[in-house]
Design a protein around this motif. Sequence first.
Motif, mmCIF file in Angstrom:
data_model
loop_
_atom_site.group_PDB
_atom_site.id
_atom_site.type_symbol
_atom_site.label_atom_id
_atom_site.label_comp_id
_atom_site.label_asym_id
_atom_site.label_seq_id
_atom_site.Cartn_x
_atom_site.Cartn_y
_atom_site.Cartn_z
ATOM 1 N N UNK A 132 8.136 139.072 3.388
ATOM 2 C CA UNK A 132 9.199 139.669 2.567
ATOM 3 C C UNK A 132 10.487 139.027 3.009
ATOM 4 N N UNK A 133 11.257 138.500 2.066
ATOM 5 C CA UNK A 133 12.529 137.939 2.509
ATOM 6 C C UNK A 133 13.666 138.328 1.574
ATOM 7 N N UNK A 134 14.709 138.826 2.219
ATOM 8 C CA UNK A 134 15.942 139.162 1.490
ATOM 9 C C UNK A 134 15.778 140.244 0.441
ATOM 10 N N UNK A 135 14.848 141.177 0.664
ATOM 11 C CA UNK A 135 14.581 142.184 -0.374
ATOM 12 C C UNK A 135 15.729 143.176 -0.470
ATOM 13 N N UNK A 136 16.211 143.346 -1.713
ATOM 14 C CA UNK A 136 17.275 144.317 -1.978
ATOM 15 C C UNK A 136 16.851 145.208 -3.124
ATOM 16 N N UNK A 137 17.289 146.463 -3.041
ATOM 17 C CA UNK A 137 16.958 147.386 -4.135
ATOM 18 C C UNK A 137 17.987 148.500 -4.193
ATOM 19 N N UNK A 138 18.471 148.741 -5.412
ATOM 20 C CA UNK A 138 19.416 149.843 -5.609
ATOM 21 C C UNK A 138 18.836 150.820 -6.619
ATOM 22 N N UNK A 139 19.188 152.070 -6.430
ATOM 23 C CA UNK A 139 18.877 153.081 -7.438
ATOM 24 C C UNK A 139 20.178 153.722 -7.874
ATOM 25 N N UNK A 140 20.503 153.508 -9.115
ATOM 26 C CA UNK A 140 21.687 154.163 -9.673
ATOM 27 C C UNK A 140 22.932 153.944 -8.837
#
Lengths: 532, 384, 354
Positions: free
Chosen positions: B31-39
């Motif tokens: 996994x590299x540089x994983x980003x995640x936003x919710x709302x």
Amino acid sequence: MSFFQSTTAELAPGSKSRRRAAGGRGTRSGPLAVVVLSILIAAFSLLPLGYVVVMTGNAGWDTIQKLVFRPRVGELLFNTLALVLITVPICVVLGIAGAWLVERTRLRGNKAWAVLLAAPLAIPAFVNSYAWVSAIPSLGGVWGGVLVSTLSYFPLVYIPVAAVLSRMDPALEQSGASLGLGPWQVFFRVVLPQLRLAAAGGALLVSLHLLAEYGAFAMMQFDTFTTAIYDQFRSTFNGAAANMLASVLVLFCLLLLLGESKTRGNARYARLGGGAQANPKRLALGWYQVPGQLFLAALSVLALGVPLFHVVRWLIAGGAAIWTGSALVHALLQTLGYGLAGALMTTVLAFPLAYLVIRHPGPVTKVLEGVNYISSSMPGIVVALALVTITVHNVPAVYQTAVVLVAAYALLFMPRALVNLRAGLAQAPKELDEAAQALGKAPLVAFVKVTLRLSAPAAAGGAALVFLGIVNELTATLLLAPNGTTTLATEFWAFSSEIDYAGAAPYALLMILLSAPMTYLLFAQSKKAAGQ
Amino acid sequence: MTPTIRRAAKAPTAKPAFIPDPGHVTDHLLVSGARKSFGGTEVLKGVDLTVAQGRTTAIVGASGSGKTTLLRLIAGFEAADAGTISLAGVEVAGPAAWVPAHKRSVGYVAQDGALFPHLSVGQNIEFGLPVRGRAAAARVGELLEMVSMDPSYARRRPSQLSGGQQQRVALARALARRPQLMLLDEPFSALDAGLRVATRRTVSQTLSDAGVTTILVTHDQAEALSFADQVAVMRDGKLAQIGSPFVVYTRPSDRATAEFLGDAVILEAWMEGSLALCSLGGIPVRRPPVQGRVHLMLRPEQIRITEGGSIRGRVVDTDYFGPETTVRIQLAPIAVDPGKPVDPHQPVGGEVINIRHWNAMLARPGTELSLKVVGEGVVFPWSE
Amino acid sequence: MKTWFNKTVLNRTALSAIAGVSVLALAACGGSAAPAASNGASGSATDAIVVYNAQHQELTQAWVDAFTKETGIKVTLRNGDDSELSNQIVQEGAKSPADVFLTENSPAMTQVENAGLFTGISAKIQSQVPAAYRPSTNKWTGIAARSTVFAYNTTKLTQAQLPKSIMDLADPAWKGRWAASPSGADFQAIVSAMLELKGEAATSAWLKAMKADAKVYKGNSTAMKAVNAGEIDGAIIYHYYWFGDQAKTGENSKNVALEYFKNEDPGAFVSVSGGGVLASSKHQANAEKFLEFITGKAGQEILQTGTSFEYPVASEVAANSKLVPLKDLQAPKVDAAKLNSQKVTDLMTAAGLL
């Protein structure tokens, strides 16, 4: 994860040309297609309200003034208000008293009483009225309306209250007792406040039924807004006066909703844990056993005995002549056909919204749910008036077709399907869908094999309740039925308005027979659904 | 731990979505540089993680730290906003790639098992199998035995099983397709203490026998430390530290990690050379990052009550837990060498610390004790 | 204050938007929505005709059964009330699925005629129906007739106490003693005759008195039933309700007698039931056949011998022998074409009766 999105990007792994499965990724607002579909359905469900608003707007102030501010409307307002204000409290008292006796005391035969108190729902209000008018021909006016509607609708309070009582945590009552409250104080200060939500919900249902009922009141010359709108319709089809009365009626409904939501505040039913359910301690009735039994017996005789007796009496009086085979079979088959088609369509239409409510709660979902709540409170006569006018002028292709009638049924009975589907989908959390996907099932397959399968019993329950509603629906069917279509309800109505009570009796009997199993289902379901 | 690799040979397996190229695969999951936003809330703020073939990694963090989101990205239930995920050398999520969950060959066991309530245990296990009938039934029995359950359980309903049994069935179901990667999302958290340990041991044994690369998400540090070959500490959307259980426990990279992974005694200290001067005297520190004013971290079990130890403390009070007692001890201030010049920032010490001791009788409030420290300490730069 | 937004623009856009959404929603699920119900409905390829029927269902059904037996032409009924169906036809316009329109009273026929939606009646019908029972325009024809009566409870009123004119009922002496069914087209037709004979002011005053004094029932049968039960002394209804009930069990009319006002009183009004063929009909020939049948000997004899007890008006068929002959009723001369249903509804709405 969306089941409506096709899984794109199924090209060879590693290929540079693979695209993102746009929209197929999880989003908080829910899959776009479902949201769009739900918005369309919600918009559709706003048709009657929109119609009333537009018609009122177009009428112009002068017409409004002339048609709304007149003594006749005052009379209707008085009748309708009196009906609601007298009937609803009586229903609440009867419903709570019955539920408490059945669920919380050592009443002899309480299992049987529990069913008997719900059973009046199987008798359509206009059949009940027909029986009472047969028994007391001069019955009418506000008090006649109160009598018949109380006997027809008190189960709408009884059922939810009984469900909550049967699941109520006995520890609360025990704490009350340990704090020095006597049994009556415990009832008023501990038990009753917990019944508030269920009773208020039931009272709202009773009120909405009172506003929407036509047949029961027309049968006894008692005028409410709904009967007056129908009279106007009979004289003018869809004249301005009918529309104005409809707008006042709609205003009434909206005020009721507002009132109920104010009572409810932000409260919700306490969610019950999964722990084993404690068996509440039942109160020994002692010498009160006798008055308790007498009270329930009297209630059952009035609400069940009188209508059944008179239906049977007319059946006997009519003899063989009233069993006009072909007409009866025709009406029965059409009723079944519409009942099934309407139940199916309503359930299908309710699904996307139920899905959003459970899987993607959020602001959009909340608005959509609210819209449904409002639009479902519209009486059948308003829905029918809106659909008949809109289709005759704007959508002639479907005018006077089965599609419009089924659509009206969907508008009227959507909440029945929605409530059940919501409960069903709550039993199928998205983790199960995901588990299926992780086990190699494509999202659509996973949805069908897991979510759809698990919510199927609840969907069927909801569909059954919609079916019950359609079997007993009168006003919308009268206005919207395609040429040549008769249902049990419309035929019953045709006979009884010609005071051919014997001829109407077989139709009454069939309606009761069709409704009885659905009513039992409703009763059984309420026990399970309590606390959700 | 030597993983025995039993790969697709016997019964027909699920259609393999990817043919791993064994030639160059060293890191099984990348996994590299994983980003995640919710709302608008960024839940993952750039996560890099590698997991070697056949090894077990625990992602541990407080609730809301983003660990479950990371697991869901790997499973394919959610898509990352940025970054890439590769499985067995094949990119399954990234700017140019997307493989949906059902094609990732990933096993997944959820917190409550997520058994299908409308299916029997056997049908649950068969659910993902491409075969039906006799072959499937044989495989179901085999899988149930693998998770230490009798094959006769196949006919039962999930509701007839205990929580631990449900989790083991969920594992058997996930193993049925011989996934390349097993993801466990807090699978033991719903179980009560005794059952949790037993179930964890069975699951751990089963997975290591099967040689499946595993990721466990948990908020329970003890579970993470005991279960995994590699522990990744997640905090605030980032991996704060990755390493072997021993290393992350004894040499945490920062104070928050130290406190998250177990009880920590934190003292004000003055770093001089490789010795940290504090209320417990001079504690050796390997490779101190700074000199001067620091926080010193010791694990409570490094502080022992002895007779004739050089450090004095007075018992404030105790909490009795049966097999051991937590003892709160008021330490004496740092002894100042009169010959040395005193830096104005030098700490004064005299903290109250918690240590553990087996003998409750020994530590009555007010008793004077002597203490000693074993092993090395860890220091962190000073912060107010 | 005038209208608070632009009428025409809003009307069109808003309704179209609503309609558009509904079409979308319906289309989304259309397939499932056609149950076994639509058999024989409008627009079928057969030659079946659709009759918008405001006449008594039983009577029309008897006509339909005999007609279908004779010709093999199937008939689908849509039942409703006079003004409901006439307004519906007017709104449907050229798209109306109706082939034939039958009413109980003539005002509704006039309304449809004025909208230009009737084709003329055939020469055969003109030859069967005397000119007195069809409008001079020959756009529609009378098919039956009924007389206004005062039905009273014989234990409560004697012959001497009866009103001499329908107008007398406005007298406060009758307060709370008489009844009618104002929401029905029958009563509205009587009022339209009164309007024609006595003018708007007198009619309006009479209606206001009625609102104050009369008891209101839904349906003439119900009103008669109330008279029979002694709930009320008397009611304005049509004659045939009494005869119909007498022919069955008499249960709802045994204490009731009929008083004919005669003397060309508005209360002696004889109302002509009408039938007409819609210009938009796609089955003109069959529709015409149906109307010819009704006004023909066979059709009119159903009125003579059946249980409807309405007066035949055509093909020289005599009324049922139990009825007072039409010519003895001394009905007022009223031009059917002048009966104004819209005005009547408005006046009654203004009086608070609707």
